[in-house]
Design a protein around this motif. Structure first.
Motif, PDB file in Angstrom:
ATOM      1  N   ARG A  85     -14.237  41.245 -16.660  1.00  0.00           N
ATOM      2  CA  ARG A  85     -15.013  40.947 -15.288  1.00  0.00           C
ATOM      3  C   ARG A  85     -16.603  41.153 -15.973  1.00  0.00           C
ATOM      4  O   ARG A  85     -17.397  40.247 -15.606  1.00  0.00           O
ATOM      5  N   ARG A  86     -16.804  42.031 -16.534  1.00  0.00           N
ATOM      6  CA  ARG A  86     -18.150  42.160 -17.057  1.00  0.00           C
ATOM      7  C   ARG A  86     -18.685  41.088 -17.977  1.00  0.00           C
ATOM      8  O   ARG A  86     -19.770  40.525 -17.795  1.00  0.00           O
ATOM      9  N   ARG A  87     -17.831  40.572 -18.874  1.00  0.00           N
ATOM     10  CA  ARG A  87     -18.066  39.404 -19.698  1.00  0.00           C
ATOM     11  C   ARG A  87     -18.520  38.401 -19.119  1.00  0.00           C
ATOM     12  O   ARG A  87     -19.321  37.485 -19.297  1.00  0.00           O
ATOM     13  N   VAL A  88     -17.527  37.997 -17.872  1.00  0.00           N
ATOM     14  CA  VAL A  88     -17.685  36.558 -17.277  1.00  0.00           C
ATOM     15  C   VAL A  88     -18.694  36.857 -16.367  1.00  0.00           C
ATOM     16  O   VAL A  88     -19.382  35.650 -16.045  1.00  0.00           O
ATOM     17  N   TYR A  89     -19.124  37.837 -15.655  1.00  0.00           N
ATOM     18  CA  TYR A  89     -20.000  38.142 -14.713  1.00  0.00           C
ATOM     19  C   TYR A  89     -21.427  37.987 -15.340  1.00  0.00           C
ATOM     20  O   TYR A  89     -22.320  37.143 -14.985  1.00  0.00           O
ATOM     21  N   VAL A  90     -21.652  38.569 -16.543  1.00  0.00           N
ATOM     22  CA  VAL A  90     -22.842  38.371 -17.519  1.00  0.00           C
ATOM     23  C   VAL A  90     -23.074  36.878 -17.847  1.00  0.00           C
ATOM     24  O   VAL A  90     -24.149  36.296 -17.902  1.00  0.00           O
ATOM     25  N   ALA A  91     -21.815  36.292 -18.219  1.00  0.00           N
ATOM     26  CA  ALA A  91     -22.113  34.802 -18.688  1.00  0.00           C
ATOM     27  C   ALA A  91     -22.344  33.997 -17.562  1.00  0.00           C
ATOM     28  O   ALA A  91     -23.267  33.134 -17.441  1.00  0.00           O
ATOM     29  N   GLY A  92     -21.899  34.313 -16.311  1.00  0.00           N
ATOM     30  CA  GLY A  92     -22.389  33.480 -14.945  1.00  0.00           C
ATOM     31  C   GLY A  92     -23.886  33.690 -14.847  1.00  0.00           C
ATOM     32  O   GLY A  92     -24.365  32.966 -14.312  1.00  0.00           O
ATOM     33  N   LEU A  93     -24.173  35.065 -14.886  1.00  0.00           N
ATOM     34  CA  LEU A  93     -25.512  35.303 -14.559  1.00  0.00           C
ATOM     35  C   LEU A  93     -26.642  34.719 -15.554  1.00  0.00           C
ATOM     36  O   LEU A  93     -27.496  34.002 -15.130  1.00  0.00           O
ATOM     37  N   LEU A  94     -26.014  34.551 -16.829  1.00  0.00           N
ATOM     38  CA  LEU A  94     -26.915  33.792 -17.953  1.00  0.00           C
ATOM     39  C   LEU A  94     -27.070  31.972 -17.620  1.00  0.00           C
ATOM     40  O   LEU A  94     -28.043  31.530 -17.510  1.00  0.00           O
ATOM     41  N   LEU A  95     -25.830  31.583 -17.354  1.00  0.00           N
ATOM     42  CA  LEU A  95     -25.847  30.556 -16.780  1.00  0.00           C
ATOM     43  C   LEU A  95     -26.680  30.013 -15.462  1.00  0.00           C
ATOM     44  O   LEU A  95     -27.334  29.039 -15.407  1.00  0.00           O
ATOM     45  N   PHE A  96     -26.400  30.804 -14.560  1.00  0.00           N
ATOM     46  CA  PHE A  96     -27.271  30.725 -13.343  1.00  0.00           C
ATOM     47  C   PHE A  96     -28.905  30.708 -13.591  1.00  0.00           C
ATOM     48  O   PHE A  96     -29.628  29.934 -13.217  1.00  0.00           O
ATOM     49  N   THR A  97     -29.186  31.683 -14.480  1.00  0.00           N
ATOM     50  CA  THR A  97     -30.740  31.972 -14.969  1.00  0.00           C
ATOM     51  C   THR A  97     -31.258  30.480 -15.663  1.00  0.00           C
ATOM     52  O   THR A  97     -32.175  30.099 -15.528  1.00  0.00           O
ATOM     53  N   ALA A  98     -30.284  30.311 -16.672  1.00  0.00           N
ATOM     54  CA  ALA A  98     -30.723  28.984 -17.340  1.00  0.00           C
ATOM     55  C   ALA A  98     -30.875  27.704 -16.361  1.00  0.00           C
ATOM     56  O   ALA A  98     -31.748  26.927 -16.719  1.00  0.00           O
ATOM     57  N   ALA A  99     -29.845  27.566 -15.432  1.00  0.00           N
ATOM     58  CA  ALA A  99     -30.019  26.516 -14.810  1.00  0.00           C
ATOM     59  C   ALA A  99     -31.058  26.578 -13.903  1.00  0.00           C
ATOM     60  O   ALA A  99     -31.738  25.403 -13.282  1.00  0.00           O
ATOM     61  N   SER A 100     -31.435  27.833 -13.301  1.00  0.00           N
ATOM     62  CA  SER A 100     -32.843  27.932 -12.505  1.00  0.00           C
ATOM     63  C   SER A 100     -33.883  27.459 -13.417  1.00  0.00           C
ATOM     64  O   SER A 100     -34.773  26.702 -12.690  1.00  0.00           O
ATOM     65  N   ALA A 101     -34.107  27.678 -14.525  1.00  0.00           N
ATOM     66  CA  ALA A 101     -35.305  27.226 -15.419  1.00  0.00           C
ATOM     67  C   ALA A 101     -35.027  25.710 -15.437  1.00  0.00           C
ATOM     68  O   ALA A 101     -36.111  25.042 -15.285  1.00  0.00           O
ATOM     69  N   ALA A 102     -33.966  25.170 -15.677  1.00  0.00           N
ATOM     70  CA  ALA A 102     -33.892  23.687 -15.688  1.00  0.00           C
ATOM     71  C   ALA A 102     -34.141  22.998 -14.502  1.00  0.00           C
ATOM     72  O   ALA A 102     -34.613  21.828 -14.190  1.00  0.00           O
ATOM     73  N   CYS A 103     -33.991  23.679 -13.198  1.00  0.00           N
ATOM     74  CA  CYS A 103     -34.277  23.272 -11.755  1.00  0.00           C
ATOM     75  C   CYS A 103     -35.843  23.419 -11.838  1.00  0.00           C
ATOM     76  O   CYS A 103     -36.297  22.117 -11.190  1.00  0.00           O
ATOM     77  N   ALA A 104     -36.551  24.153 -12.126  1.00  0.00           N
ATOM     78  CA  ALA A 104     -38.012  24.330 -12.240  1.00  0.00           C
ATOM     79  C   ALA A 104     -38.587  23.178 -13.195  1.00  0.00           C
ATOM     80  O   ALA A 104     -39.625  22.757 -12.618  1.00  0.00           O
ATOM     81  N   ALA A 188     -31.342  41.475 -15.194  1.00  0.00           N
ATOM     82  CA  ALA A 188     -30.004  42.002 -14.994  1.00  0.00           C
ATOM     83  C   ALA A 188     -28.907  41.656 -15.681  1.00  0.00           C
ATOM     84  O   ALA A 188     -28.134  42.433 -15.781  1.00  0.00           O
ATOM     85  N   ALA A 189     -28.649  40.638 -16.395  1.00  0.00           N
ATOM     86  CA  ALA A 189     -27.956  40.408 -17.603  1.00  0.00           C
ATOM     87  C   ALA A 189     -27.806  41.312 -18.643  1.00  0.00           C
ATOM     88  O   ALA A 189     -26.806  41.939 -19.072  1.00  0.00           O
ATOM     89  N   ALA A 190     -29.136  41.611 -19.215  1.00  0.00           N
ATOM     90  CA  ALA A 190     -29.206  42.583 -20.271  1.00  0.00           C
ATOM     91  C   ALA A 190     -28.994  44.011 -19.712  1.00  0.00           C
ATOM     92  O   ALA A 190     -28.052  44.676 -20.732  1.00  0.00           O
ATOM     93  N   LEU A 191     -29.328  44.299 -18.506  1.00  0.00           N
ATOM     94  CA  LEU A 191     -28.678  45.860 -18.103  1.00  0.00           C
ATOM     95  C   LEU A 191     -27.191  45.685 -17.706  1.00  0.00           C
ATOM     96  O   LEU A 191     -26.753  46.790 -18.082  1.00  0.00           O
ATOM     97  N   SER A 192     -26.936  44.791 -17.239  1.00  0.00           N
ATOM     98  CA  SER A 192     -25.204  44.674 -17.027  1.00  0.00           C
ATOM     99  C   SER A 192     -24.572  44.861 -18.173  1.00  0.00           C
ATOM    100  O   SER A 192     -23.319  45.612 -18.297  1.00  0.00           O
ATOM    101  N   MET A 193     -24.961  44.251 -19.358  1.00  0.00           N
ATOM    102  CA  MET A 193     -24.282  44.416 -20.508  1.00  0.00           C
ATOM    103  C   MET A 193     -23.937  45.792 -21.193  1.00  0.00           C
ATOM    104  O   MET A 193     -23.139  46.255 -21.786  1.00  0.00           O
ATOM    105  N   VAL A 194     -25.183  46.495 -20.916  1.00  0.00           N
ATOM    106  CA  VAL A 194     -25.288  47.778 -21.328  1.00  0.00           C
ATOM    107  C   VAL A 194     -24.794  48.901 -20.489  1.00  0.00           C
ATOM    108  O   VAL A 194     -24.170  49.948 -20.917  1.00  0.00           O
ATOM    109  N   LYS A 195     -25.011  48.641 -19.091  1.00  0.00           N
ATOM    110  CA  LYS A 195     -24.568  49.767 -18.085  1.00  0.00           C
ATOM    111  C   LYS A 195     -23.360  49.509 -17.369  1.00  0.00           C
ATOM    112  O   LYS A 195     -22.902  50.590 -17.010  1.00  0.00           O
TER     113      LYS A 195
END
Length: 489
Positions: A85-104, A188-195
């Motif tokens: 769950r953490r792995r897929v959750y973090v992957a989703g966060l990173l994808l969401f973040t990258a897509a946000s930059a692409a939107c901007a 959030a992605a970096a802290l989630s991977m660690v914590k």
């Protein structure tokens, strides 16, 4: 889809380490994803001025996010159970973040729509898994409280979405409604991977062939409605897309009837109360999203308010659930979901119909306050009861699946509501002037009132729960995230 926790080593200690930090991290991500469902609506006129396009183009910048979000929820939750769950959750966060930059950075409307679709895929992973990770970090006795906290955060995000979007657009630029996601998402992605602890659920089968069928059906039907609004209902493209959507939808139903582990268990719909609750959920979100989409543009292009002023003027409707929904949820425990859900949707229908009747290019804002409050009180009564009604109509073993079904249909309902209302708008008006904006807005908003009315009538088929029989406890997966979502009772 039952979600038990399975970890390597000692799950008891690992799963519940630093539960407060786990809740904070997942709540931040949940808030960000929920905010993006409506943060765009007050920015649409600015996006239109910058990138051009028709009202249909603006519609896709909202619906592309909602459609991929809806299509990916159940699959993302299943992948989390299988891969971690953490792995897929973090992957989703990173994808969401990258897509946000692409939107901007999007140079065209088409590029923005594509990036928003990818954002929705990321959100589909973040939303259900953030709830699972958060609730799994607390003992069962406290999980209802955790769900209430996250539900309140979702309500705050939706109430604040138009306001934040308007403030950012007016103070900076529309691009910044997406840029603000980037540092938050990366942190959030970096802290989630660690914590965050890692966990898995039962590795059930994935119904992957169903995903393109249901997504294709939704996109084709939505596109057909847009074409019908732009070119007329006899347009060859509109008819072709609508027919293709129906064919794909039939293929999806056939697939689900034969699948060993269906994405959408059709057997649940043999229960009339469950089918009615999901029909009401679909219509609830259809009305809410379409009304928000239209009204945010009407206040700016029809009356002339700025983005920030528009967000503030939507608060009598969008912020009301934060106050009323908890009270309605408590009352539902005593009298059942049907009276509150049906009455709430009828009140929202009345409020929206009133706004449609008095909308004009002049006259000020004061006369909108009371109907917006009525609509807000109405939807506040429906919010905590629609999901509870669906979950209360199934056996305990099916609650996880039922939660996935109602959440998915809520998302699809929002997309279809916007598509239908926009088709009506395009048939009666356009974005070129305040008068033409108002001419399209009034009949289109009347259609959203009709959608809410239909939802209220459908809700009457929900069976009343016997007195003193408690509603099912909130389930961690999938996430009951939807516009104006509050805690589920």
């Amino acid at each position: 889809m039952e979600h038990t926790i399975s970890t390597a080593g000692s799950p008891g200690a690992a799963e519940r380490r630093a539960p407060a930090l786990t809740l904070v991290l997942t709540a931040v991500a949940f808030f960000m994803v929920a905010l993006d469902a409506l943060v765009v609506v007050t920015a649409l006129p600015a996006i239109h001025r910058s990138l051009g396009g028709s009202v249909g183009t603006l519609e896709w910048s909202v619906n592309s996010y909602g459609l991929t979000f809806a299509a990916g929820i159940v699959t993302a939750a299943a992948l989390g159970d299988r891969l971690g769950r953490r792995r897929v959750y973090v992957a989703g966060l990173l994808l969401f973040t990258a897509a946000s930059a692409a939107c901007a950075l999007a140079p065209t409307a088409a590029a923005l729509i594509a990036a928003r679709a990818v954002q929705g895929v990321g959100a589909a992973a973040v939303t259900p898994l953030s709830l699972t990770i958060a609730t799994s970090s607390f003992p069962p006795a406290k999980r209802g409280s955790v769900m209430g906290i996250i539900g309140a955060i979702a309500g705050l995000a939706v109430a604040g979405g138009p306001l934040v979007g308007g403030g950012v657009v007016q103070g900076l630029d529309w691009h910044w409604i997406f840029w603000i996601n980037v540092p938050v998402g990366l942190a959030a992605a970096a802290l989630s991977m660690v914590k965050l602890p890692e966990s898995r659920g039962p590795a059930g089968r994935l119904d992957l062939p169903a995903v393109p069928l249901v997504t294709g059906a939704a996109v084709a039907l939505t596109w057909g409605l847009i074409q019908a609004g732009d070119a007329g209902w006899t347009s060859a493209k509109a008819v072709a897309m609508l027919v293709a959507g129906v064919v794909l939808l039939v293929a999806f139903v056939v697939r689900e009837q034969r699948a060993a582990a269906p994405m959408l268990p059709l057997r649940l719909f043999r229960s009339v109360p469950f089918a009615a609750a999901n029909g009401a959920a679909f219509m609830t979100n259809a009305a809410i999203m379409a009304a928000a989409f239209l009204t945010a543009q009407y206040f700016q292009l029809g009356i002339g308010y700025g983005p920030m002023a528009t967000g503030l003027r939507l608060l009598p409707w969008t912020a009301t659930p934060m106050v009323i929904a908890p009270l309605a949820g408590t009352l539902a425990d005593r009298i059942g979901t049907r009276p509150l859900l049906a009455t709430g949707l009828l009140l929202q229908a009345a409020g929206l119909a009133w706004v449609a009747a008095i909308a004009s290019t002049s006259g000020g804002y004061a006369h909108f306050i009371l109907p917006l409050i009525i609509a807000g009180v109405g939807i506040s009564m429906a919010i905590p009861t629609v999901t509870a009604a669906a979950l209360g109509a199934v056996q305990p073993a099916d609650i996880g699946r039922a939660s996935g079904v109602v959440n998915t249909l809520q998302r699809f309902g929002g997309a279809f509501g916007i598509a239908i209302a926009t088709a009506v708008f395009s048939a009666h008006g356009h974005l070129g002037s305040p008068a033409s904006m108002t001419s399209g807005y009034r009949p289109a908003l009347a259609v959203t009132a009709l959608l809410s009315l239909i939802g209220g009538v459908v809700a009457l088929a929900i069976r009343q729960r016997p007195a003193r029989q408690p509603y099912p406890a909130p389930q961690p997966l999938p996430a009951p995230e939807a516009p104006f979502q509050s805690s589920t009772r």
